[in-house]
Design an enzyme around this catalytic site. Structure first.
Site, PDB file in Angstrom:
ATOM      1  N   GLU A 283       0.837  -1.199   0.000  1.00  7.85           N
ATOM      2  CA  GLU A 283       0.000   0.000   0.000  1.00  7.85           C
ATOM      3  C   GLU A 283       0.881   1.261   0.000  1.00  7.85           C
ATOM      4  O   GLU A 283       1.856   1.346   0.745  1.00  7.85           O
ATOM      5  CB  GLU A 283      -0.881  -0.022   1.250  1.00  7.85           C
ATOM      6  CG  GLU A 283      -1.694   1.221   1.492  1.00  7.85           C
ATOM      7  CD  GLU A 283      -2.350   1.212   2.869  1.00  7.85           C
ATOM      8  OE1 GLU A 283      -3.281   2.015   3.071  1.00  7.85           O
ATOM      9  OE2 GLU A 283      -1.928   0.417   3.732  1.00  7.85           O
ATOM     10  N   LYS A 343      -9.563   1.879  -2.844  1.00  7.38           N
ATOM     11  CA  LYS A 343     -10.012   1.328  -1.569  1.00  7.38           C
ATOM     12  C   LYS A 343     -11.455   1.733  -1.286  1.00  7.38           C
ATOM     13  O   LYS A 343     -11.825   2.902  -1.377  1.00  7.38           O
ATOM     14  CB  LYS A 343      -9.090   1.821  -0.444  1.00  7.38           C
ATOM     15  CG  LYS A 343      -9.346   1.151   0.892  1.00  7.38           C
ATOM     16  CD  LYS A 343      -8.334   1.608   1.930  1.00  7.38           C
ATOM     17  CE  LYS A 343      -8.553   0.896   3.251  1.00  7.38           C
ATOM     18  NZ  LYS A 343      -7.585   1.351   4.280  1.00  7.38           N
ATOM     19  N   CYS A 393      -5.102  -2.612   3.013  1.00  2.13           N
ATOM     20  CA  CYS A 393      -5.007  -2.422   4.456  1.00  2.13           C
ATOM     21  C   CYS A 393      -6.057  -3.259   5.175  1.00  2.13           C
ATOM     22  O   CYS A 393      -6.136  -4.460   4.979  1.00  2.13           O
ATOM     23  CB  CYS A 393      -5.111  -0.935   4.787  1.00  2.13           C
ATOM     24  SG  CYS A 393      -4.690  -0.541   6.504  1.00  2.13           S
TER      25      CYS A 393
END
Length: 523
Positions: A283, A343, A393
């Site tokens: 990430e 995301k 994440c």
């Protein structure tokens, strides 16, 4: 017949001793629940410790019920357990708030404790209802406790965007109950664990046969999956991956001339020289927006993977004046435009600012703190016969959202991919807890999960939730390993994909509703 004075005195002393033990006992049981998710040192989940801690809670709540405790007293005791458990599960938020966010230590500690205490209220309400209004029968009481406790877990995982980190079911990513993951998922496992220990704990208070029933239930729930047919789908072949772990310290990651230069140089070199079929960075491995990068940097990566037999997935922020997203770009031969995944499930305070909390963010020095949300169930990255579904994440914490990718079996992912940066939390148990979360997703969907992270855990997890390859944490390196894709749908995927977690909600509410109706009829 009245008890003799000596017997009455002994009973009084025993009750007094129990009352003195109850509060510290509940705090210790809560901490044990936190430790069961990932034991400090080796990071292993301890399923038996989770059962013991939950059993201690139910036993102490059962003693309160026998004493006729009211709402306030019962709720306070359960709130102490849950606050200790949740604080022990995510204490490492202090590191991100204080060490990297610049929040004064006392305020950072208060913030973590306040979050745990607020989330613990869900369990306090559930336990208080069980003590005060739940059925008095041991079997029905055990069923209701498991139901209301699971409802509290579901509320924590969904309200206000949800923060289900440290749910009790994650302690069972190893152990007998892990075999239930592809059937009922992590919350279902938590419900089964709660029911089992509640039968034993409540039965032991009255020295009743429910203890035997609980032991029989243990034998059944631990043994039935062993005789069930295999849920592994067909193989889609093996893909050689190279997972990059840059180990860029968080306090240097966004420093010009420091972490930024190091990251651009090291990841650029690895992407240039890699030999694997698929190369993956963590990430925000590239810590700048495309328009902020050195001229030609991103174009060179795209040109490198525009031909040949290799592809790459690179984590970086995207956007401009219209808004930003935490994203990955995928590069492969023959593609006119890079693949993009943004995301979907953002982190409160870290990636978006909840209404009314702008003042809190302004007290910290966290960059890129307000992102836009990507769509649910975005298209996979298709490469060499594999459908690769990225998540970023802590998105892999939400199994129902990952499950949305399995609505169409013909297009369902064959490999799950997580890219993360846990450097925000230092060398803490957060790394081990996140690994258990990813392993649970592999178990639920019978899919391999590959993880490329900044500081760890960079691993390959197979479709049975086992870590097959791993880099040492807090080191800079490249993990080269094969990963075998899988097809097919587990029972969990079949019901969570179209309905989310609603079947669990309905089942738990039905148990509580039936018990409440029966209780009113009996009264």
């Amino acid at each position: 017949m009245p008890l003799p004075a000596a017997a009455t005195a002994r009973t009084s002393r025993a009750s007094s001793a129990l009352a003195r033990f109850r509060l510290p006992g509940l705090a210790l049981a809560g901490l044990a629940q936190a430790l069961s998710i990932a034991w400090p040192g080796d990071g292993r989940p301890l399923w038996w410790l989770q059962l013991l801690s939950m059993g201690a809670l139910v036993w102490l709540l059962g003693s309160l019920r026998a004493e006729g405790a009211g709402w306030r007293r019962a709720g306070l005791h359960a709130w102490l357990f849950s606050t200790a458990w949740l604080t022990g599960s995510f204490w490492w938020l202090f590191i991100s708030l204080h060490t990297y966010g610049g929040l004064p230590a006392p305020l950072a500690a208060i913030a973590v404790l306040a979050l745990a205490a607020a989330l613990g209220l869900y369990y306090a309400v559930a336990a208080a209802w069980f003590v005060v209004r739940g059925p008095k029968g041991r079997v029905t009481g055990a069923l209701v406790f498991a139901a209301v406790w699971t409802l509290a877990e579901l509320v924590r995982g969904s309200w206000f965007t949800g923060f289900p980190w440290g749910a009790g079911g994650y302690a069972h990513v190893e152990g007998p109950l892990a075999l239930w993951a592809p059937w009922i998922g992590v919350y279902g496992i938590g419900a089964v664990a709660a029911l089992t220990v509640a039968l034993i704990a409540l039965g032991s208070l009255a020295r009743r046969a429910e203890v035997v029933l609980g032991l029989v239930l243990i034998a059944l729930v631990f043994g039935l999956p062993h005789v069930a047919p295999s849920l592994r789908g067909a193989s889609t072949g093996s893909l050689q991956v190279a997972l990059l772990q840059g180990n860029i310290p968080q306090d240097e990651k966004f420093i010009p001339g420091g972490g930024i230069e190091t990251a651009l140089r090291w990841y650029g070199e690895q992407l240039r020289d890699a030999k694997a079929s698929l190369v993956v960075t963590p990430e925000t491995a590239v810590p700048l927006l495309p328009q902020q990068l050195p001229v030609g940097y991103l174009e060179a990566i795209q040109a490198r993977y525009s031909s040949g037999t290799q592809a790459a997935i690179v984590g970086l922020p995207l956007g401009g004046r219209a808004g930003y997203s935490n994203a990955v770009l995928g590069f492969q031969p023959g593609a006119a435009q890079p693949y993009q995944y943004s995301k979907h499930h953002l982190v409160p305070f870290g990636e978006f600012v909840p209404p009314g909390f702008r003042w809190f963010i302004q007290m910290m020095s966290i960059p890129l703190g307000d992102f836009q949300r990507g769509g649910l169930a975005q298209a996979p990255f298709i490469w060499q016969g594999q459908r690769i579904a990225p998540n970023i994440c802590y998105e892999d914490l939400f199994g129902d959202e990952i499950g949305a990718n399995f609505r169409d079996e013909a297009k369902a992912p064959t490999i799950l991919l997580n890219v993360s940066n846990i450097a925000w939390f230092g060398d803490s148990v957060a790394i081990d807890e996140h690994l258990s979360i990813s392993r649970m997703r592999s178990l639920e969907f019978a899919r391999p999960m590959v993880r490329a992270t900044n500081t760890g855990a960079t691993v390959v997890i197979d479709a049975e939730g086992r870590v097959t390859h791993q880099l040492p944490r807090l080191t800079r390196g490249v993990l080269e390993a094969p990963v075998e894709g899988r097809t097919g749908l587990t029972p969990y995927a079949r019901w969570v994909a179209p309905f989310g977690l609603w079947p669990l909600w309905i089942a738990m509410l039905a148990i509580v509703g039936i018990a409440f109706a029966l209780g009113r009829r009996q009264r």
